[in-house]
Design a protein around this motif. Structure first.
Motif, PDB file in Angstrom:
ATOM      1  N   ASP A   9       0.933  -1.222  -0.054  1.00 31.75           N
ATOM      2  CA  ASP A   9       0.087   0.120  -0.012  1.00 31.75           C
ATOM      3  C   ASP A   9       0.908   1.275   0.079  1.00 31.75           C
ATOM      4  O   ASP A   9       1.623   1.563   0.926  1.00 31.75           O
ATOM      5  CB  ASP A   9      -0.851   0.112   1.336  1.00 31.75           C
ATOM      6  N   THR A  10       0.779   2.049  -0.976  1.00 29.78           N
ATOM      7  CA  THR A  10       1.804   3.212  -1.323  1.00 29.78           C
ATOM      8  C   THR A  10       1.522   4.513  -1.861  1.00 29.78           C
ATOM      9  O   THR A  10       0.481   4.543  -2.414  1.00 29.78           O
ATOM     10  CB  THR A  10       2.986   2.254  -2.103  1.00 29.78           C
ATOM     11  N   ASP A  11       2.210   5.442  -1.862  1.00 29.32           N
ATOM     12  CA  ASP A  11       2.141   6.814  -2.496  1.00 29.32           C
ATOM     13  C   ASP A  11       3.218   7.191  -3.121  1.00 29.32           C
ATOM     14  O   ASP A  11       3.652   8.214  -3.046  1.00 29.32           O
ATOM     15  CB  ASP A  11       1.646   7.840  -1.251  1.00 29.32           C
ATOM     16  N   PRO A  12       3.761   6.455  -4.047  1.00 32.55           N
ATOM     17  CA  PRO A  12       5.030   6.765  -4.888  1.00 32.55           C
ATOM     18  C   PRO A  12       5.186   8.187  -5.280  1.00 32.55           C
ATOM     19  O   PRO A  12       4.373   8.559  -5.996  1.00 32.55           O
ATOM     20  CB  PRO A  12       4.910   5.739  -5.967  1.00 32.55           C
ATOM     21  N   GLY A  13       6.226   8.929  -4.867  1.00 27.01           N
ATOM     22  CA  GLY A  13       7.326   8.730  -4.111  1.00 27.01           C
ATOM     23  C   GLY A  13       8.424   7.979  -4.600  1.00 27.01           C
ATOM     24  O   GLY A  13       8.401   6.898  -4.759  1.00 27.01           O
ATOM     25  N   GLN A  14       9.780   8.585  -4.673  1.00 25.68           N
ATOM     26  CA  GLN A  14      11.116   7.853  -5.221  1.00 25.68           C
ATOM     27  C   GLN A  14      11.215   6.769  -4.046  1.00 25.68           C
ATOM     28  O   GLN A  14      11.780   5.756  -4.482  1.00 25.68           O
ATOM     29  CB  GLN A  14      12.019   8.892  -5.225  1.00 25.68           C
ATOM     30  N   ASP A  15      11.138   6.849  -2.788  1.00 27.54           N
ATOM     31  CA  ASP A  15      11.482   5.984  -1.859  1.00 27.54           C
ATOM     32  C   ASP A  15      10.818   4.913  -1.838  1.00 27.54           C
ATOM     33  O   ASP A  15      10.850   3.790  -1.843  1.00 27.54           O
ATOM     34  CB  ASP A  15      11.889   6.517  -0.464  1.00 27.54           C
ATOM     35  N   ALA A  38      -3.655   8.426  -1.667  1.00 21.66           N
ATOM     36  CA  ALA A  38      -3.227   9.718  -1.730  1.00 21.66           C
ATOM     37  C   ALA A  38      -2.226  10.124  -0.654  1.00 21.66           C
ATOM     38  O   ALA A  38      -2.491   9.684   0.444  1.00 21.66           O
ATOM     39  CB  ALA A  38      -4.348  10.920  -1.556  1.00 21.66           C
ATOM     40  N   GLY A  39      -1.205  10.934  -0.979  1.00 24.01           N
ATOM     41  CA  GLY A  39      -0.264  11.075   0.097  1.00 24.01           C
ATOM     42  C   GLY A  39       0.964  12.270  -0.189  1.00 24.01           C
ATOM     43  O   GLY A  39       0.890  13.145  -0.347  1.00 24.01           O
ATOM     44  N   ASN A  40       2.198  11.357  -0.874  1.00 22.44           N
ATOM     45  CA  ASN A  40       3.183  12.304  -1.198  1.00 22.44           C
ATOM     46  C   ASN A  40       2.652  13.236  -2.482  1.00 22.44           C
ATOM     47  O   ASN A  40       3.223  14.357  -2.717  1.00 22.44           O
ATOM     48  CB  ASN A  40       4.470  11.365  -1.980  1.00 22.44           C
ATOM     49  N   VAL A  41       1.802  12.561  -3.294  1.00 26.41           N
ATOM     50  CA  VAL A  41       1.063  13.393  -4.349  1.00 26.41           C
ATOM     51  C   VAL A  41      -0.331  12.973  -4.523  1.00 26.41           C
ATOM     52  O   VAL A  41      -0.458  11.982  -3.829  1.00 26.41           O
ATOM     53  CB  VAL A  41       1.750  13.322  -5.965  1.00 26.41           C
ATOM     54  N   THR A  46      -0.225   8.907  -7.752  1.00 22.03           N
ATOM     55  CA  THR A  46       0.327   7.773  -7.021  1.00 22.03           C
ATOM     56  C   THR A  46      -0.035   6.611  -7.610  1.00 22.03           C
ATOM     57  O   THR A  46       0.796   5.479  -7.742  1.00 22.03           O
ATOM     58  CB  THR A  46       0.000   7.613  -5.573  1.00 22.03           C
ATOM     59  N   ALA A  47      -1.347   6.482  -8.368  1.00 22.33           N
ATOM     60  CA  ALA A  47      -1.690   5.184  -8.962  1.00 22.33           C
ATOM     61  C   ALA A  47      -0.919   5.083 -10.182  1.00 22.33           C
ATOM     62  O   ALA A  47      -0.497   3.872 -10.708  1.00 22.33           O
ATOM     63  CB  ALA A  47      -3.373   5.289  -9.181  1.00 22.33           C
ATOM     64  N   ARG A  48      -0.832   6.259 -11.117  1.00 23.79           N
ATOM     65  CA  ARG A  48       0.093   6.116 -12.282  1.00 23.79           C
ATOM     66  C   ARG A  48       1.391   5.715 -12.002  1.00 23.79           C
ATOM     67  O   ARG A  48       2.048   5.104 -12.696  1.00 23.79           O
ATOM     68  CB  ARG A  48       0.079   7.437 -12.902  1.00 23.79           C
ATOM     69  N   ASN A  49       2.091   6.453 -10.913  1.00 24.98           N
ATOM     70  CA  ASN A  49       3.440   6.093 -10.497  1.00 24.98           C
ATOM     71  C   ASN A  49       3.627   4.659 -10.086  1.00 24.98           C
ATOM     72  O   ASN A  49       4.602   3.882 -10.645  1.00 24.98           O
ATOM     73  CB  ASN A  49       3.942   6.839  -9.426  1.00 24.98           C
ATOM     74  N   ALA A  50       2.759   4.028  -9.373  1.00 27.95           N
ATOM     75  CA  ALA A  50       2.811   2.581  -8.966  1.00 27.95           C
ATOM     76  C   ALA A  50       3.113   1.602 -10.173  1.00 27.95           C
ATOM     77  O   ALA A  50       3.794   0.727 -10.572  1.00 27.95           O
ATOM     78  CB  ALA A  50       1.836   2.149  -8.240  1.00 27.95           C
ATOM     79  N   ARG A  51       2.292   2.013 -11.264  1.00 27.64           N
ATOM     80  CA  ARG A  51       2.094   1.187 -12.618  1.00 27.64           C
ATOM     81  C   ARG A  51       3.286   1.506 -13.309  1.00 27.64           C
ATOM     82  O   ARG A  51       3.893   0.690 -14.126  1.00 27.64           O
ATOM     83  CB  ARG A  51       0.797   1.704 -13.500  1.00 27.64           C
ATOM     84  N   MET A  52       3.693   2.824 -13.390  1.00 26.31           N
ATOM     85  CA  MET A  52       5.043   3.198 -14.167  1.00 26.31           C
ATOM     86  C   MET A  52       6.344   2.088 -13.595  1.00 26.31           C
ATOM     87  O   MET A  52       7.138   1.624 -13.942  1.00 26.31           O
ATOM     88  CB  MET A  52       5.571   4.799 -13.876  1.00 26.31           C
ATOM     89  N   ILE A  53       6.300   2.136 -12.042  1.00 34.00           N
ATOM     90  CA  ILE A  53       7.496   1.411 -11.518  1.00 34.00           C
ATOM     91  C   ILE A  53       7.215   0.065 -11.783  1.00 34.00           C
ATOM     92  O   ILE A  53       8.340  -0.869 -12.263  1.00 34.00           O
ATOM     93  CB  ILE A  53       7.452   1.615 -10.053  1.00 34.00           C
ATOM     94  N   GLY A  87       5.805  13.304  -8.310  1.00 36.13           N
ATOM     95  CA  GLY A  87       6.149  12.459  -7.370  1.00 36.13           C
ATOM     96  C   GLY A  87       7.128  11.550  -7.467  1.00 36.13           C
ATOM     97  O   GLY A  87       7.855  10.891  -6.487  1.00 36.13           O
ATOM     98  N   LEU A  88       7.779  11.411  -8.754  1.00 37.22           N
ATOM     99  CA  LEU A  88       8.871  10.522  -9.343  1.00 37.22           C
ATOM    100  C   LEU A  88       9.728  11.490 -10.219  1.00 37.22           C
ATOM    101  O   LEU A  88      10.295  10.881 -11.160  1.00 37.22           O
ATOM    102  CB  LEU A  88       8.373   9.407 -10.118  1.00 37.22           C
ATOM    103  N   ASP A  89       9.811  12.801  -9.735  1.00 39.22           N
ATOM    104  CA  ASP A  89      10.762  13.332 -10.494  1.00 39.22           C
ATOM    105  C   ASP A  89      12.095  12.947 -10.486  1.00 39.22           C
ATOM    106  O   ASP A  89      12.604  12.487  -9.519  1.00 39.22           O
ATOM    107  CB  ASP A  89      10.795  14.857  -9.826  1.00 39.22           C
TER     108      ASP A  89
END
Length: 312
Positions: A9-15, A38-41, A46-53, A87-89
């Motif tokens: 369960d996450t709010d990516p965020g680089q870490d 929702a959190g860091n962004v 955050t949902a897009r970033n998790a899929r990117m990762i 969020g993942l700059d």
């Protein structure tokens, strides 16, 4: 032994991205799904970033579910000043090939806990605890089915990082944190006291980049952006790599040390909102409700992290 089943369960965020990479690179773990909060962004990012990762890691088979877009009882506070506007700059954003799952994250977590054998699923919480609190509130029967909640959040001797007394994840949704710590579920807490000991020094980032694979290169680029805020703030070589400590705990708990404590969450005070009140010295007589980690072998942590991400 069969892999340990986890939900991240996450709010990516680089870490957060680093934690997801470590989990996906580790055969000891079976990632049943990733849930965004929702959190860091905001949630859409955050949902897009998790899929990117997952796509960067070549693991488009991992489903991602969107969850809560705001805390239980407060307006959302975000951290673009740390993570950048995406969020993942540090890497160029893109839309992953696998779409977001239609099911809500809270429903996915609840369904999975009911379908899996009791005591087999660990929840790895890397952001505000809103999704998990909603699960416990809507389906209290599943609390007994959770093996453990391992979370990054809080601080005690180290203080806070968003206010003098509060760490960001807990501060964003203190009511959710209060509910999770009071649910009677086994909790392991990775506070700032331990995460501030795993610094992304120049030498460590260079070692990561030397792996040469796509995830390592992307993570090195993200960390070079991410660490600039904490380097200026703390005057250190590198910044704390908070969230992967959650995954490292599952893989090699012997690199950490801590103790069982009572942890209470401040929800009433404007001055100390979101503070994690840790009874480290056992002076209150309150029942222990969390294993609080205080120390880590940082070199052992980065050896594990760099080697595993190099496998992806």
């Amino acid at each position: 032994m069969s892999p340990r089943k986890i939900i991240i369960d996450t709010d990516p965020g680089q870490d957060d991205a680093a934690a997801i990479m470590l989990a996906l690179a580790s055969p000891e773990l079976e990632v049943l799904g990733i849930t965004a909060v929702a959190g860091n962004v905001p949630l859409a990012l955050t949902a897009r970033n998790a899929r990117m990762i997952t796509e960067i890691c070549g693991r488009g088979d991992i489903p991602v579910y969107a969850g809560a877009d705001r805390p239980l009882a407060r307006e959302l506070v975000t951290a673009e000043h740390v993570h950048g506007k995406t969020g993942l700059d540090g890497v160029d954003p893109f839309e992953a090939e696998r779409p977001l799952e239609p099911e809500h994250a809270v429903d996915f977590i609840t369904r999975t806990l009911r379908q899996q054998p009791e005591g087999e699923v660990t929840l790895c919480a890397l952001g505000p605890l809103t999704n998990i609190a909603m699960v416990l509130e809507r389906a209290p029967d599943v609390a007994a089915r959770i093996k453990e909640i391992v979370l990054m959040g809080g601080g005690f001797f180290e203080g806070g990082n968003i206010t003098p007394s509060a760490e960001f994840n807990i501060f964003v949704d203190p009511e959710a944190a209060k509910q999770v710590f009071g649910a009677g579920v086994a909790v392991t807490m990775m506070p700032l006291d331990v995460t501030h000991k795993v610094l992304t020094t120049r030498v460590r980032v260079e070692r990561l980049r030397a792996n040469g694979n796509r995830p390592s290169l992307a993570m090195a680029d993200m960390l070079e952006f991410f660490e600039r805020f904490d380097e200026e703030k703390y005057g250190t070589d590198g910044g704390p790599l908070h969230d992967p400590t959650v995954i490292a705990w599952l893989l090699d708990p012997e690199m950490f040390s801590g103790r069982q404590c009572n942890v209470e969450i401040e929800t009433g005070s404007e001055l100390t909102l979101g503070a994690t009140v840790v009874d480290w010295w056992k002076v209150t007589g309150r029942a222990e409700n969390a294993f609080v980690v205080r120390d880590v072998d940082a070199d052992r942590f980065f050896d594990l992290f760099i080697e595993r991400v190099g496998r992806l």
